[in-house]
Design a protein around this motif. Structure first.
Motif, PDB file in Angstrom:
ATOM      1  N   LEU A  58       0.823  -1.210   0.000  1.00 14.21           N
ATOM      2  CA  LEU A  58       0.000   0.000   0.000  1.00 14.21           C
ATOM      3  C   LEU A  58       0.860   1.265   0.000  1.00 14.21           C
ATOM      4  O   LEU A  58       0.568   2.230  -0.706  1.00 14.21           O
ATOM      5  N   ALA A  59       1.910   1.265   0.809  1.00 13.20           N
ATOM      6  CA  ALA A  59       2.794   2.428   0.884  1.00 13.20           C
ATOM      7  C   ALA A  59       3.429   2.709  -0.475  1.00 13.20           C
ATOM      8  O   ALA A  59       3.536   3.867  -0.891  1.00 13.20           O
ATOM      9  N   LYS A  97      -9.387  10.634   7.598  1.00  9.73           N
ATOM     10  CA  LYS A  97     -10.552  10.004   6.969  1.00  9.73           C
ATOM     11  C   LYS A  97     -11.858  10.515   7.566  1.00  9.73           C
ATOM     12  O   LYS A  97     -12.835  10.735   6.847  1.00  9.73           O
ATOM     13  N   ARG A  98     -11.877  10.732   8.862  1.00  8.54           N
ATOM     14  CA  ARG A  98     -13.087  11.213   9.540  1.00  8.54           C
ATOM     15  C   ARG A  98     -13.288  12.724   9.391  1.00  8.54           C
ATOM     16  O   ARG A  98     -14.306  13.253   9.811  1.00  8.54           O
ATOM     17  N   GLY A  99     -12.310  13.417   8.827  1.00  7.89           N
ATOM     18  CA  GLY A  99     -12.422  14.868   8.693  1.00  7.89           C
ATOM     19  C   GLY A  99     -12.079  15.608   9.971  1.00  7.89           C
ATOM     20  O   GLY A  99     -12.304  16.814  10.073  1.00  7.89           O
ATOM     21  N   GLU A 100     -11.521  14.925  10.945  1.00  8.66           N
ATOM     22  CA  GLU A 100     -11.131  15.552  12.212  1.00  8.66           C
ATOM     23  C   GLU A 100      -9.791  16.263  12.086  1.00  8.66           C
ATOM     24  O   GLU A 100      -9.446  17.089  12.922  1.00  8.66           O
ATOM     25  N   ARG A 101      -9.033  15.904  11.073  1.00 12.15           N
ATOM     26  CA  ARG A 101      -7.779  16.579  10.765  1.00 12.15           C
ATOM     27  C   ARG A 101      -7.896  17.010   9.307  1.00 12.15           C
ATOM     28  O   ARG A 101      -8.229  16.202   8.443  1.00 12.15           O
ATOM     29  N   ILE A 102      -7.631  18.280   9.047  1.00 14.39           N
ATOM     30  CA  ILE A 102      -7.903  18.849   7.733  1.00 14.39           C
ATOM     31  C   ILE A 102      -6.630  18.970   6.895  1.00 14.39           C
ATOM     32  O   ILE A 102      -5.673  19.647   7.283  1.00 14.39           O
ATOM     33  N   GLN A 109      -6.472  10.713   0.322  1.00 17.05           N
ATOM     34  CA  GLN A 109      -5.713   9.462   0.404  1.00 17.05           C
ATOM     35  C   GLN A 109      -6.283   8.535   1.476  1.00 17.05           C
ATOM     36  O   GLN A 109      -6.472   7.344   1.248  1.00 17.05           O
ATOM     37  N   ALA A 110      -6.555   9.081   2.643  1.00 21.94           N
ATOM     38  CA  ALA A 110      -7.063   8.265   3.751  1.00 21.94           C
ATOM     39  C   ALA A 110      -8.452   7.718   3.443  1.00 21.94           C
ATOM     40  O   ALA A 110      -8.787   6.607   3.871  1.00 21.94           O
ATOM     41  N   SER A 111      -9.238   8.462   2.703  1.00 21.81           N
ATOM     42  CA  SER A 111     -10.598   7.998   2.401  1.00 21.81           C
ATOM     43  C   SER A 111     -10.589   6.739   1.543  1.00 21.81           C
ATOM     44  O   SER A 111     -11.569   6.005   1.516  1.00 21.81           O
ATOM     45  N   MET A 112      -9.483   6.487   0.860  1.00 17.57           N
ATOM     46  CA  MET A 112      -9.382   5.299   0.009  1.00 17.57           C
ATOM     47  C   MET A 112      -8.881   4.069   0.769  1.00 17.57           C
ATOM     48  O   MET A 112      -8.787   2.993   0.197  1.00 17.57           O
ATOM     49  N   LEU A 113      -8.537   4.239   2.034  1.00 16.11           N
ATOM     50  CA  LEU A 113      -8.011   3.126   2.838  1.00 16.11           C
ATOM     51  C   LEU A 113      -9.039   2.665   3.858  1.00 16.11           C
ATOM     52  O   LEU A 113      -9.707   3.482   4.485  1.00 16.11           O
ATOM     53  N   GLU A 115      -9.697   0.879   7.571  1.00 20.63           N
ATOM     54  CA  GLU A 115      -8.943   1.052   8.816  1.00 20.63           C
ATOM     55  C   GLU A 115      -7.931  -0.080   9.011  1.00 20.63           C
ATOM     56  O   GLU A 115      -6.869   0.144   9.589  1.00 20.63           O
ATOM     57  N   THR A 116      -8.227  -1.277   8.510  1.00 15.98           N
ATOM     58  CA  THR A 116      -7.228  -2.347   8.613  1.00 15.98           C
ATOM     59  C   THR A 116      -6.043  -2.042   7.701  1.00 15.98           C
ATOM     60  O   THR A 116      -4.895  -2.285   8.073  1.00 15.98           O
ATOM     61  N   GLU A 117      -6.299  -1.468   6.523  1.00 15.33           N
ATOM     62  CA  GLU A 117      -5.195  -1.071   5.644  1.00 15.33           C
ATOM     63  C   GLU A 117      -4.368   0.031   6.296  1.00 15.33           C
ATOM     64  O   GLU A 117      -3.145   0.057   6.159  1.00 15.33           O
ATOM     65  N   MET A 118      -5.031   0.923   7.020  1.00 15.70           N
ATOM     66  CA  MET A 118      -4.313   1.977   7.735  1.00 15.70           C
ATOM     67  C   MET A 118      -3.365   1.368   8.770  1.00 15.70           C
ATOM     68  O   MET A 118      -2.240   1.832   8.938  1.00 15.70           O
ATOM     69  N   LYS A 119      -3.841   0.348   9.468  1.00 10.53           N
ATOM     70  CA  LYS A 119      -2.982  -0.315  10.454  1.00 10.53           C
ATOM     71  C   LYS A 119      -1.787  -0.978   9.769  1.00 10.53           C
ATOM     72  O   LYS A 119      -0.669  -0.937  10.280  1.00 10.53           O
ATOM     73  N   ASP A 120      -2.029  -1.575   8.594  1.00  4.99           N
ATOM     74  CA  ASP A 120      -0.941  -2.212   7.851  1.00  4.99           C
ATOM     75  C   ASP A 120       0.118  -1.193   7.448  1.00  4.99           C
ATOM     76  O   ASP A 120       1.318  -1.404   7.647  1.00  4.99           O
ATOM     77  N   VAL A 121      -0.316  -0.065   6.892  1.00  4.33           N
ATOM     78  CA  VAL A 121       0.606   0.991   6.459  1.00  4.33           C
ATOM     79  C   VAL A 121       1.353   1.561   7.662  1.00  4.33           C
ATOM     80  O   VAL A 121       2.575   1.763   7.617  1.00  4.33           O
ATOM     81  N   ALA A 122       0.634   1.802   8.741  1.00  8.33           N
ATOM     82  CA  ALA A 122       1.259   2.363   9.941  1.00  8.33           C
ATOM     83  C   ALA A 122       2.322   1.414  10.493  1.00  8.33           C
ATOM     84  O   ALA A 122       3.412   1.853  10.880  1.00  8.33           O
ATOM     85  N   LEU A 123       2.018   0.124  10.523  1.00  2.00           N
ATOM     86  CA  LEU A 123       3.001  -0.852  11.001  1.00  2.00           C
ATOM     87  C   LEU A 123       4.219  -0.866  10.093  1.00  2.00           C
ATOM     88  O   LEU A 123       5.353  -0.854  10.562  1.00  2.00           O
ATOM     89  N   TYR A 124       3.991  -0.872   8.788  1.00  2.00           N
ATOM     90  CA  TYR A 124       5.112  -0.884   7.837  1.00  2.00           C
ATOM     91  C   TYR A 124       6.050   0.298   8.092  1.00  2.00           C
ATOM     92  O   TYR A 124       7.255   0.135   8.236  1.00  2.00           O
ATOM     93  N   TYR A 125       5.489   1.507   8.134  1.00  2.00           N
ATOM     94  CA  TYR A 125       6.343   2.683   8.335  1.00  2.00           C
ATOM     95  C   TYR A 125       7.008   2.677   9.708  1.00  2.00           C
ATOM     96  O   TYR A 125       8.147   3.128   9.845  1.00  2.00           O
ATOM     97  N   SER A 126       6.330   2.159  10.717  1.00  2.00           N
ATOM     98  CA  SER A 126       6.931   2.140  12.056  1.00  2.00           C
ATOM     99  C   SER A 126       8.141   1.213  12.126  1.00  2.00           C
ATOM    100  O   SER A 126       9.004   1.390  12.975  1.00  2.00           O
TER     101      SER A 126
END
Length: 135
Positions: A58-59, A97-102, A109-113, A115-126
Protein backbone atom coordinates in the motif's frame (compact mmCIF):
# COMPACT_ATOMS: atom_id res chain seq x y z
CA UNK A 1 17.99 -7.89 56.93
CA UNK A 2 14.49 -6.47 56.43
CA UNK A 3 15.96 -3.44 54.63
CA UNK A 4 17.81 -5.73 52.19
CA UNK A 5 14.63 -7.70 51.49
CA UNK A 6 12.78 -4.48 50.78
CA UNK A 7 15.50 -3.41 48.33
CA UNK A 8 15.30 -6.77 46.57
CA UNK A 9 11.51 -6.58 46.36
CA UNK A 10 11.66 -3.05 44.93
CA UNK A 11 14.30 -4.02 42.38
CA UNK A 12 12.30 -7.09 41.40
CA UNK A 13 9.15 -5.01 40.92
CA UNK A 14 11.05 -2.45 38.84
CA UNK A 15 12.64 -5.13 36.68
CA UNK A 16 9.28 -6.85 36.14
CA UNK A 17 7.73 -3.52 35.13
CA UNK A 18 10.51 -2.90 32.63
CA UNK A 19 10.17 -6.37 31.11
CA UNK A 20 6.37 -6.13 30.89
CA UNK A 21 6.62 -2.61 29.49
CA UNK A 22 9.07 -3.83 26.83
CA UNK A 23 6.74 -6.66 25.81
CA UNK A 24 3.80 -4.26 25.58
CA UNK A 25 5.90 -1.85 23.52
CA UNK A 26 6.53 -4.62 21.01
CA UNK A 27 2.82 -5.51 20.81
CA UNK A 28 1.49 -4.04 17.58
CA UNK A 29 -2.18 -4.51 18.47
CA UNK A 30 -2.48 -0.81 19.45
CA UNK A 31 -5.16 -1.78 22.00
CA UNK A 32 -3.77 0.10 24.98
CA UNK A 33 -2.14 3.01 23.20
CA UNK A 34 -3.21 6.33 24.69
CA UNK A 35 -3.14 7.97 21.28
CA UNK A 36 -5.97 5.70 20.13
CA UNK A 37 -8.26 5.58 23.14
CA UNK A 38 -10.25 8.63 22.03
CA UNK A 39 -11.01 7.19 18.57
CA UNK A 40 -13.69 4.74 19.79
CA UNK A 41 -12.56 1.94 17.50
CA UNK A 42 -14.47 -1.30 17.13
CA UNK A 43 -13.02 -4.37 18.83
CA UNK A 44 -12.68 -6.18 15.50
CA UNK A 45 -10.29 -3.50 14.32
CA UNK A 46 -8.45 -3.41 17.64
CA UNK A 47 -7.92 -7.17 17.41
CA UNK A 48 -6.78 -7.04 13.78
CA UNK A 49 -3.11 -8.01 13.64
CA UNK A 50 -1.48 -5.57 11.23
CA UNK A 51 0.58 -6.99 8.36
CA UNK A 52 3.69 -5.02 7.40
CA UNK A 53 4.00 -6.74 4.02
CA UNK A 54 0.49 -5.57 3.06
CA UNK A 55 1.44 -2.13 4.39
CA UNK A 56 4.53 -2.06 2.20
CA UNK A 57 2.45 -2.75 -0.92
CA UNK A 58 0.00 0.00 0.00
CA UNK A 59 2.79 2.43 0.88
CA UNK A 60 4.45 1.82 -2.48
CA UNK A 61 1.14 2.36 -4.29
CA UNK A 62 -0.26 5.34 -2.37
CA UNK A 63 2.28 6.99 -0.09
CA UNK A 64 5.69 6.93 -1.75
CA UNK A 65 4.92 9.74 -4.23
CA UNK A 66 4.85 12.28 -1.38
CA UNK A 67 6.52 10.46 1.51
CA UNK A 68 9.29 8.66 -0.39
CA UNK A 69 12.93 9.68 0.04
CA UNK A 70 13.14 11.45 -3.34
CA UNK A 71 10.15 13.73 -2.68
CA UNK A 72 11.12 14.35 0.94
CA UNK A 73 14.47 15.75 -0.21
CA UNK A 74 12.61 18.30 -2.36
CA UNK A 75 9.67 19.02 -0.05
CA UNK A 76 10.93 19.42 3.50
CA UNK A 77 7.41 20.24 4.71
CA UNK A 78 6.19 16.71 3.92
CA UNK A 79 6.60 14.44 6.94
CA UNK A 80 9.00 11.52 6.83
CA UNK A 81 6.90 8.57 8.00
CA UNK A 82 9.78 6.13 8.45
CA UNK A 83 10.37 5.23 12.07
CA UNK A 84 7.26 6.99 13.39
CA UNK A 85 5.19 5.16 15.99
CA UNK A 86 2.56 2.97 14.37
CA UNK A 87 -0.24 4.07 16.69
CA UNK A 88 0.50 7.72 15.91
CA UNK A 89 0.44 7.16 12.15
CA UNK A 90 -2.74 5.12 12.39
CA UNK A 91 -4.45 7.81 14.47
CA UNK A 92 -3.53 10.51 11.96
CA UNK A 93 -4.94 8.48 9.07
CA UNK A 94 -8.18 7.81 10.93
CA UNK A 95 -8.54 11.47 11.78
CA UNK A 96 -7.94 12.50 8.15
CA UNK A 97 -10.55 10.00 6.97
CA UNK A 98 -13.09 11.21 9.54
CA UNK A 99 -12.42 14.87 8.69
CA UNK A 100 -11.13 15.55 12.21
CA UNK A 101 -7.78 16.58 10.76
CA UNK A 102 -7.90 18.85 7.73
CA UNK A 103 -5.64 18.41 4.73
CA UNK A 104 -7.38 17.90 1.37
CA UNK A 105 -4.63 15.70 -0.06
CA UNK A 106 -4.40 13.45 2.98
CA UNK A 107 -8.16 13.34 3.43
CA UNK A 108 -8.44 12.05 -0.13
CA UNK A 109 -5.71 9.46 0.40
CA UNK A 110 -7.06 8.27 3.75
CA UNK A 111 -10.60 8.00 2.40
CA UNK A 112 -9.38 5.30 0.01
CA UNK A 113 -8.01 3.13 2.84
CA UNK A 114 -9.92 0.84 5.16
CA UNK A 115 -8.94 1.05 8.82
CA UNK A 116 -7.23 -2.35 8.61
CA UNK A 117 -5.20 -1.07 5.64
CA UNK A 118 -4.31 1.98 7.74
CA UNK A 119 -2.98 -0.31 10.45
CA UNK A 120 -0.94 -2.21 7.85
CA UNK A 121 0.61 0.99 6.46
CA UNK A 122 1.26 2.36 9.94
CA UNK A 123 3.00 -0.85 11.00
CA UNK A 124 5.11 -0.88 7.84
CA UNK A 125 6.34 2.68 8.34
CA UNK A 126 6.93 2.14 12.06
CA UNK A 127 9.33 -0.69 11.23
CA UNK A 128 11.38 1.41 8.81
CA UNK A 129 14.53 3.21 9.83
CA UNK A 130 14.36 6.95 9.48
CA UNK A 131 16.85 8.28 6.95
CA UNK A 132 18.68 11.59 7.32
CA UNK A 133 17.49 13.43 4.22
CA UNK A 134 19.42 16.62 4.89
CA UNK A 135 22.50 15.39 3.02
Amino acid sequence: MQHSLLKIACCSTLLTSLVIGNVEAQDNSFKETLALKELALESELLNYQADASKGEVLANQRCVACHGDAMLKMMSTYPNLKGQKGAYLFKQLVQFKRGERINPIMQGQASMLSETEMKDVALYYSQQTAVDLSQ
